[in-house]
Design a protein around this motif. Sequence first.
Motif, PDB file in Angstrom:
ATOM      1  N   PHE A 218       0.827  -1.208   0.000  1.00  0.00           N
ATOM      2  CA  PHE A 218       0.000   0.000   0.000  1.00  0.00           C
ATOM      3  C   PHE A 218       0.861   1.257   0.000  1.00  0.00           C
ATOM      4  CE2 PHE A 218      -3.457  -2.785   0.422  1.00  0.00           C
ATOM      5  CZ  PHE A 218      -4.611  -2.067   0.136  1.00  0.00           C
ATOM      6  N   LEU A 219       2.034   1.168   0.574  1.00  0.00           N
ATOM      7  CA  LEU A 219       2.946   2.301   0.529  1.00  0.00           C
ATOM      8  C   LEU A 219       3.466   2.507  -0.895  1.00  0.00           C
ATOM      9  CD1 LEU A 219       4.280   4.469   2.266  1.00  0.00           C
ATOM     10  CD2 LEU A 219       6.155   2.873   2.697  1.00  0.00           C
ATOM     11  N   ARG A 220       3.564   1.428  -1.651  1.00  0.00           N
ATOM     12  CA  ARG A 220       3.948   1.543  -3.063  1.00  0.00           C
ATOM     13  C   ARG A 220       2.885   2.323  -3.829  1.00  0.00           C
ATOM     14  NH1 ARG A 220       2.612  -0.554  -7.774  1.00  0.00           N
ATOM     15  NH2 ARG A 220       1.031  -1.928  -6.845  1.00  0.00           N
ATOM     16  N   VAL A 221       1.628   2.048  -3.528  1.00  0.00           N
ATOM     17  CA  VAL A 221       0.520   2.720  -4.216  1.00  0.00           C
ATOM     18  C   VAL A 221       0.318   4.138  -3.695  1.00  0.00           C
ATOM     19  CG1 VAL A 221      -1.961   2.610  -4.711  1.00  0.00           C
ATOM     20  CG2 VAL A 221      -0.603   0.501  -4.634  1.00  0.00           C
TER      21      VAL A 221
ATOM     22  N   GLN B  51       2.505   7.815   2.654  1.00  0.00           N
ATOM     23  CA  GLN B  51       1.467   7.578   3.669  1.00  0.00           C
ATOM     24  C   GLN B  51       1.933   6.467   4.626  1.00  0.00           C
ATOM     25  OE1 GLN B  51      -2.682   7.528   2.461  1.00  0.00           O
ATOM     26  NE2 GLN B  51      -2.202   8.624   0.560  1.00  0.00           N
ATOM     27  N   THR B  52       2.920   6.824   5.426  1.00  0.00           N
ATOM     28  CA  THR B  52       3.512   5.857   6.351  1.00  0.00           C
ATOM     29  C   THR B  52       2.713   5.713   7.645  1.00  0.00           C
ATOM     30  OG1 THR B  52       4.923   7.602   7.257  1.00  0.00           O
ATOM     31  CG2 THR B  52       5.838   6.270   5.468  1.00  0.00           C
ATOM     32  N   ASN B  53       1.789   6.615   7.868  1.00  0.00           N
ATOM     33  CA  ASN B  53       1.003   6.562   9.102  1.00  0.00           C
ATOM     34  C   ASN B  53      -0.482   6.765   8.784  1.00  0.00           C
ATOM     35  OD1 ASN B  53       0.532   6.378  11.899  1.00  0.00           O
ATOM     36  ND2 ASN B  53       0.652   8.602  12.137  1.00  0.00           N
ATOM     37  N   PRO B  54      -1.099   5.828   8.058  1.00  0.00           N
ATOM     38  CA  PRO B  54      -2.513   5.981   7.701  1.00  0.00           C
ATOM     39  C   PRO B  54      -3.407   5.855   8.920  1.00  0.00           C
ATOM     40  CG  PRO B  54      -1.782   3.777   7.182  1.00  0.00           C
ATOM     41  CD  PRO B  54      -0.551   4.541   7.607  1.00  0.00           C
TER      42      PRO B  54
ATOM     43  N   ILE C 137      -7.562  -2.534  10.779  1.00  0.00           N
ATOM     44  CA  ILE C 137      -7.950  -2.057   9.451  1.00  0.00           C
ATOM     45  C   ILE C 137      -7.298  -0.698   9.250  1.00  0.00           C
ATOM     46  CG2 ILE C 137      -9.858  -1.297   7.973  1.00  0.00           C
ATOM     47  CD1 ILE C 137     -11.651  -3.218   9.677  1.00  0.00           C
ATOM     48  N   SER C 138      -6.574  -0.539   8.145  1.00  0.00           N
ATOM     49  CA  SER C 138      -5.949   0.746   7.824  1.00  0.00           C
ATOM     50  C   SER C 138      -6.720   1.430   6.696  1.00  0.00           C
ATOM     51  CB  SER C 138      -4.484   0.553   7.406  1.00  0.00           C
ATOM     52  OG  SER C 138      -3.685   0.247   8.525  1.00  0.00           O
ATOM     53  N   ILE C 139      -6.663   2.764   6.691  1.00  0.00           N
ATOM     54  CA  ILE C 139      -7.384   3.547   5.687  1.00  0.00           C
ATOM     55  C   ILE C 139      -6.419   4.533   5.045  1.00  0.00           C
ATOM     56  CG2 ILE C 139      -9.370   5.017   5.233  1.00  0.00           C
ATOM     57  CD1 ILE C 139     -10.547   4.079   7.893  1.00  0.00           C
ATOM     58  N   TYR C 140      -6.236   4.384   3.736  1.00  0.00           N
ATOM     59  CA  TYR C 140      -5.333   5.252   2.980  1.00  0.00           C
ATOM     60  C   TYR C 140      -6.136   6.288   2.197  1.00  0.00           C
ATOM     61  CZ  TYR C 140      -1.652   1.929   4.123  1.00  0.00           C
ATOM     62  OH  TYR C 140      -0.744   1.148   4.801  1.00  0.00           O
ATOM     63  N   ASP C 141      -5.519   7.435   1.994  1.00  0.00           N
ATOM     64  CA  ASP C 141      -6.166   8.532   1.279  1.00  0.00           C
ATOM     65  C   ASP C 141      -5.915   8.377  -0.212  1.00  0.00           C
ATOM     66  OD1 ASP C 141      -7.135  10.896   0.261  1.00  0.00           O
ATOM     67  OD2 ASP C 141      -6.237  12.159   1.804  1.00  0.00           O
ATOM     68  N   GLY C 142      -6.976   8.020  -0.951  1.00  0.00           N
ATOM     69  CA  GLY C 142      -6.857   7.823  -2.387  1.00  0.00           C
ATOM     70  C   GLY C 142      -7.206   9.046  -3.209  1.00  0.00           C
ATOM     71  N   GLY C 143      -7.307  10.189  -2.570  1.00  0.00           N
ATOM     72  CA  GLY C 143      -7.674  11.421  -3.278  1.00  0.00           C
ATOM     73  C   GLY C 143      -9.166  11.649  -3.196  1.00  0.00           C
ATOM     74  N   GLY C 144      -9.916  11.024  -4.084  1.00  0.00           N
ATOM     75  CA  GLY C 144     -11.367  11.175  -4.062  1.00  0.00           C
ATOM     76  C   GLY C 144     -12.064  10.106  -3.242  1.00  0.00           C
ATOM     77  N   PHE C 145     -11.302   9.219  -2.643  1.00  0.00           N
ATOM     78  CA  PHE C 145     -11.907   8.139  -1.860  1.00  0.00           C
ATOM     79  C   PHE C 145     -10.963   7.697  -0.748  1.00  0.00           C
ATOM     80  CE2 PHE C 145      -9.595   6.313  -5.439  1.00  0.00           C
ATOM     81  CZ  PHE C 145      -8.785   5.365  -4.835  1.00  0.00           C
ATOM     82  N   TRP C 146     -11.536   6.973   0.207  1.00  0.00           N
ATOM     83  CA  TRP C 146     -10.767   6.344   1.276  1.00  0.00           C
ATOM     84  C   TRP C 146     -10.594   4.880   0.919  1.00  0.00           C
ATOM     85  CZ3 TRP C 146      -8.551   9.691   4.267  1.00  0.00           C
ATOM     86  CH2 TRP C 146      -9.194  10.890   4.606  1.00  0.00           C
TER      87      TRP C 146
END
Length: 225
Positions: free
Chosen positions: A37-40, A44-47, A67-76
């Motif tokens: 997920f860090l590659r993508v 975002q090392t601390n989601p 469960i981790s949540i990454y910021d995809g711009g327009g979505f979580w």
Amino acid sequence: MGLFDTFKKKKKEEPVKAPAPEPEIEAAGWDAIEAEFLRVYPGQTNPKHYATIIKWMFGGKDPLDGISIYDGGGFWHFVSFGLTELYDKECKDPEVSGYGYELTYKLKKGAYEDEEAELRNVCGILQQIARITFTKGELFLPDEYIYTGQTAGIDAKQKSWLTGFITVKDPSVETIETPNGRVEFLELVGMTDAELRTLSDRASVEAIYRKLGTDVTDYARASIL
């Protein structure tokens, strides 16, 4: 003998031992998921992360460790930790880690009345789906549908037209090889009752997914049928 001498004598006779350091827990499986997920999502090392307080192995009700949540711009972008072997290798199949997949979910950002409630609600959904696997041994695969017949929305307020899900291979992340075996990422995509009623096999799921044209779950959308 003065007062300070008394304290010194007591300290000398009853030395206080430093607590033994806690052994570090190897989490090669967990680290591999985070690395993908860090590659993508570089940087975002601390989601945002929701950890389970009492783990399933200790009698807790939630099978996922977190469960981790990454910021995809327009979505979580949510990802689970717990359906695969996060720590030691335990299952006999050396090629597959645990059940072989982790769950993901992409929630479209919006002007939610309570965004925190929506994020927690998704975490609850992922825990429920994982619980089916842990308690019944049911495995989920891409291009399947999850239809319970419920009419209430899957959002926190239960007002959305979306009432169930299809499953797809998450197109954002790659299948990874970990020290504990292979891990795939299975994404849940929200669907309306009308859409779910048309589904009967993998081919029909693939067709409606192509028609939908996105894997991001949007609670505000109407049926595409």
